[in-house]
Write a protein that holds these residues in place. Structure first.
Motif, PDB file in Angstrom:
ATOM      1  N   LEU A  32      43.728  48.354  33.511  1.00 39.41           N
ATOM      2  CA  LEU A  32      43.276  47.734  34.814  1.00 39.41           C
ATOM      3  C   LEU A  32      42.517  48.649  35.665  1.00 39.41           C
ATOM      4  CD1 LEU A  32      46.549  45.640  35.913  1.00 39.41           C
ATOM      5  CD2 LEU A  32      44.531  44.898  34.402  1.00 39.41           C
ATOM      6  N   GLY A  33      42.000  48.273  36.457  1.00 42.41           N
ATOM      7  CA  GLY A  33      41.141  49.469  37.443  1.00 42.41           C
ATOM      8  C   GLY A  33      39.605  49.540  37.004  1.00 42.41           C
ATOM      9  N   LEU A  34      39.357  50.854  36.979  1.00 42.39           N
ATOM     10  CA  LEU A  34      37.862  51.313  36.779  1.00 42.39           C
ATOM     11  C   LEU A  34      37.654  51.021  35.057  1.00 42.39           C
ATOM     12  CD1 LEU A  34      37.695  54.265  38.733  1.00 42.39           C
ATOM     13  CD2 LEU A  34      36.906  52.104  39.320  1.00 42.39           C
ATOM     14  N   ASP A  35      36.419  50.691  34.944  1.00 43.67           N
ATOM     15  CA  ASP A  35      36.025  50.513  33.261  1.00 43.67           C
ATOM     16  C   ASP A  35      37.082  49.708  32.421  1.00 43.67           C
ATOM     17  OD1 ASP A  35      33.902  51.962  34.119  1.00 43.67           O
ATOM     18  OD2 ASP A  35      34.764  53.965  33.602  1.00 43.67           O
ATOM     19  N   THR A  36      37.247  48.621  32.981  1.00 45.69           N
ATOM     20  CA  THR A  36      38.172  47.704  32.178  1.00 45.69           C
ATOM     21  C   THR A  36      37.237  47.014  31.247  1.00 45.69           C
ATOM     22  OG1 THR A  36      39.535  47.392  33.968  1.00 45.69           O
ATOM     23  CG2 THR A  36      39.875  45.722  32.456  1.00 45.69           C
ATOM     24  N   PRO A  37      37.621  46.872  29.936  1.00 47.97           N
ATOM     25  CA  PRO A  37      36.705  46.298  29.107  1.00 47.97           C
ATOM     26  C   PRO A  37      36.904  44.540  29.175  1.00 47.97           C
ATOM     27  CG  PRO A  37      38.395  47.362  28.025  1.00 47.97           C
ATOM     28  CD  PRO A  37      38.542  47.873  29.230  1.00 47.97           C
ATOM     29  N   VAL A  38      35.945  43.719  29.379  1.00 47.01           N
ATOM     30  CA  VAL A  38      36.166  42.367  29.330  1.00 47.01           C
ATOM     31  C   VAL A  38      35.030  41.672  28.686  1.00 47.01           C
ATOM     32  CG1 VAL A  38      37.375  42.283  31.815  1.00 47.01           C
ATOM     33  CG2 VAL A  38      34.857  42.353  31.812  1.00 47.01           C
ATOM     34  N   ARG A  39      35.423  40.442  28.291  1.00 47.53           N
ATOM     35  CA  ARG A  39      34.466  39.636  27.510  1.00 47.53           C
ATOM     36  C   ARG A  39      34.089  38.308  28.152  1.00 47.53           C
ATOM     37  NH1 ARG A  39      33.606  40.220  22.154  1.00 47.53           N
ATOM     38  NH2 ARG A  39      35.217  41.753  22.002  1.00 47.53           N
ATOM     39  N   CYS A  40      32.870  37.988  28.031  1.00 46.37           N
ATOM     40  CA  CYS A  40      32.046  36.839  29.005  1.00 46.37           C
ATOM     41  C   CYS A  40      32.210  35.519  27.891  1.00 46.37           C
ATOM     42  CB  CYS A  40      30.652  37.083  29.332  1.00 46.37           C
ATOM     43  SG  CYS A  40      29.654  37.089  27.975  1.00 46.37           S
ATOM     44  N   ARG A  41      31.890  34.464  28.454  1.00 48.38           N
ATOM     45  CA  ARG A  41      32.192  33.256  27.742  1.00 48.38           C
ATOM     46  C   ARG A  41      31.453  33.224  26.400  1.00 48.38           C
ATOM     47  NH1 ARG A  41      31.528  28.215  31.713  1.00 48.38           N
ATOM     48  NH2 ARG A  41      33.335  28.571  33.171  1.00 48.38           N
ATOM     49  N   ARG A  42      30.354  33.941  26.523  1.00 44.87           N
ATOM     50  CA  ARG A  42      29.268  34.004  25.234  1.00 44.87           C
ATOM     51  C   ARG A  42      29.875  35.073  24.231  1.00 44.87           C
ATOM     52  NH1 ARG A  42      23.276  33.248  27.995  1.00 44.87           N
ATOM     53  NH2 ARG A  42      23.497  31.140  28.895  1.00 44.87           N
ATOM     54  N   GLY A  43      30.668  35.844  24.373  1.00 40.82           N
ATOM     55  CA  GLY A  43      31.173  36.834  23.684  1.00 40.82           C
ATOM     56  C   GLY A  43      30.696  38.212  23.896  1.00 40.82           C
ATOM     57  N   HIS A  44      29.793  38.383  25.049  1.00 41.12           N
ATOM     58  CA  HIS A  44      29.730  39.823  25.147  1.00 41.12           C
ATOM     59  C   HIS A  44      30.659  40.427  25.739  1.00 41.12           C
ATOM     60  CE1 HIS A  44      25.696  37.035  25.651  1.00 41.12           C
ATOM     61  NE2 HIS A  44      25.399  38.215  24.413  1.00 41.12           N
ATOM     62  N   LEU A  45      30.691  42.009  25.419  1.00 45.29           N
ATOM     63  CA  LEU A  45      31.551  42.891  25.963  1.00 45.29           C
ATOM     64  C   LEU A  45      30.954  43.624  26.924  1.00 45.29           C
ATOM     65  CD1 LEU A  45      34.544  43.597  25.542  1.00 45.29           C
ATOM     66  CD2 LEU A  45      33.901  45.198  23.743  1.00 45.29           C
ATOM     67  N   PHE A  46      31.501  43.812  27.810  1.00 48.02           N
ATOM     68  CA  PHE A  46      31.332  44.803  28.705  1.00 48.02           C
ATOM     69  C   PHE A  46      32.290  45.421  29.910  1.00 48.02           C
ATOM     70  CE2 PHE A  46      31.218  40.769  30.741  1.00 48.02           C
ATOM     71  CZ  PHE A  46      31.490  40.818  32.069  1.00 48.02           C
ATOM     72  N   THR A  47      32.016  46.593  30.702  1.00 48.46           N
ATOM     73  CA  THR A  47      33.117  46.970  31.505  1.00 48.46           C
ATOM     74  C   THR A  47      32.893  46.535  32.834  1.00 48.46           C
ATOM     75  OG1 THR A  47      31.911  49.292  31.504  1.00 48.46           O
ATOM     76  CG2 THR A  47      33.562  48.855  29.757  1.00 48.46           C
ATOM     77  N   THR A  48      34.017  46.598  33.558  1.00 51.50           N
ATOM     78  CA  THR A  48      34.100  46.313  35.064  1.00 51.50           C
ATOM     79  C   THR A  48      35.329  46.850  35.634  1.00 51.50           C
ATOM     80  OG1 THR A  48      33.654  44.430  36.587  1.00 51.50           O
ATOM     81  CG2 THR A  48      35.160  43.965  34.896  1.00 51.50           C
ATOM     82  N   THR A  49      35.335  46.655  36.988  1.00 52.11           N
ATOM     83  CA  THR A  49      36.273  47.206  37.976  1.00 52.11           C
ATOM     84  C   THR A  49      37.136  45.899  38.096  1.00 52.11           C
ATOM     85  OG1 THR A  49      34.900  48.846  38.808  1.00 52.11           O
ATOM     86  CG2 THR A  49      36.995  48.185  39.991  1.00 52.11           C
ATOM     87  N   TRP A  50      38.402  45.840  37.628  1.00 53.79           N
ATOM     88  CA  TRP A  50      39.154  44.695  37.665  1.00 53.79           C
ATOM     89  C   TRP A  50      40.494  45.298  38.158  1.00 53.79           C
ATOM     90  CZ3 TRP A  50      43.120  42.557  34.044  1.00 53.79           C
ATOM     91  CH2 TRP A  50      43.440  41.158  34.446  1.00 53.79           C
ATOM     92  N   ILE A  51      40.666  44.593  39.354  1.00 50.41           N
ATOM     93  CA  ILE A  51      42.181  44.580  40.065  1.00 50.41           C
ATOM     94  C   ILE A  51      42.600  43.261  40.535  1.00 50.41           C
ATOM     95  CG2 ILE A  51      43.197  45.712  41.924  1.00 50.41           C
ATOM     96  CD1 ILE A  51      41.022  47.692  42.449  1.00 50.41           C
TER      97      ILE A  51
END
Length: 67
Positions: A32-51
Motif C-alpha cells: 500500500l502507499g506509493l507505487d502500488t500495482p493495480v489492475r483496471c476493469r479491462r485488465g491493464h496494469l498500472f501503478t498508483t498511490t493507494w491508501i
C-alpha cells in the motif's frame, strides 16, 4: 469546544487511523502507499498511490471509480 476545533480534531484522527492501518497492512506484507500495482476493469496494469479510505487522485461514483 469550537466547531473549527472539532473538525480539525476529526481530520487529524482520521489521518492517524488511516496511516496506522496502512503501516499495519505494510507490516503484514500488503503493498500500500506509493507505487502500488493495480489492475483496471479491462485488465491493464498500472501503478498508483493507494491508501485505503483516502482518495488522492480518484473520483468515487458509487459503483465505479475514475482515476
Amino acid at each position: 469546544m469550537r466547531a473549527g476545533r472539532k473538525v480539525a480534531t476529526a481530520v487529524v484522527t482520521a489521518f492517524v487511523v488511516a496511516a496506522g492501518g496502512m503501516m499495519l497492512a505494510r507490516a503484514l506484507g500488503y503493498r500500500l502507499g506509493l507505487d502500488t500495482p493495480v489492475r483496471c476493469r479491462r485488465g491493464h496494469l498500472f501503478t498508483t498511490t493507494w491508501i485505503p479510505g483516502i482518495k488522492l487522485k480518484a473520483l468515487d461514483l458509487g459503483i465505479a471509480r475514475v482515476q
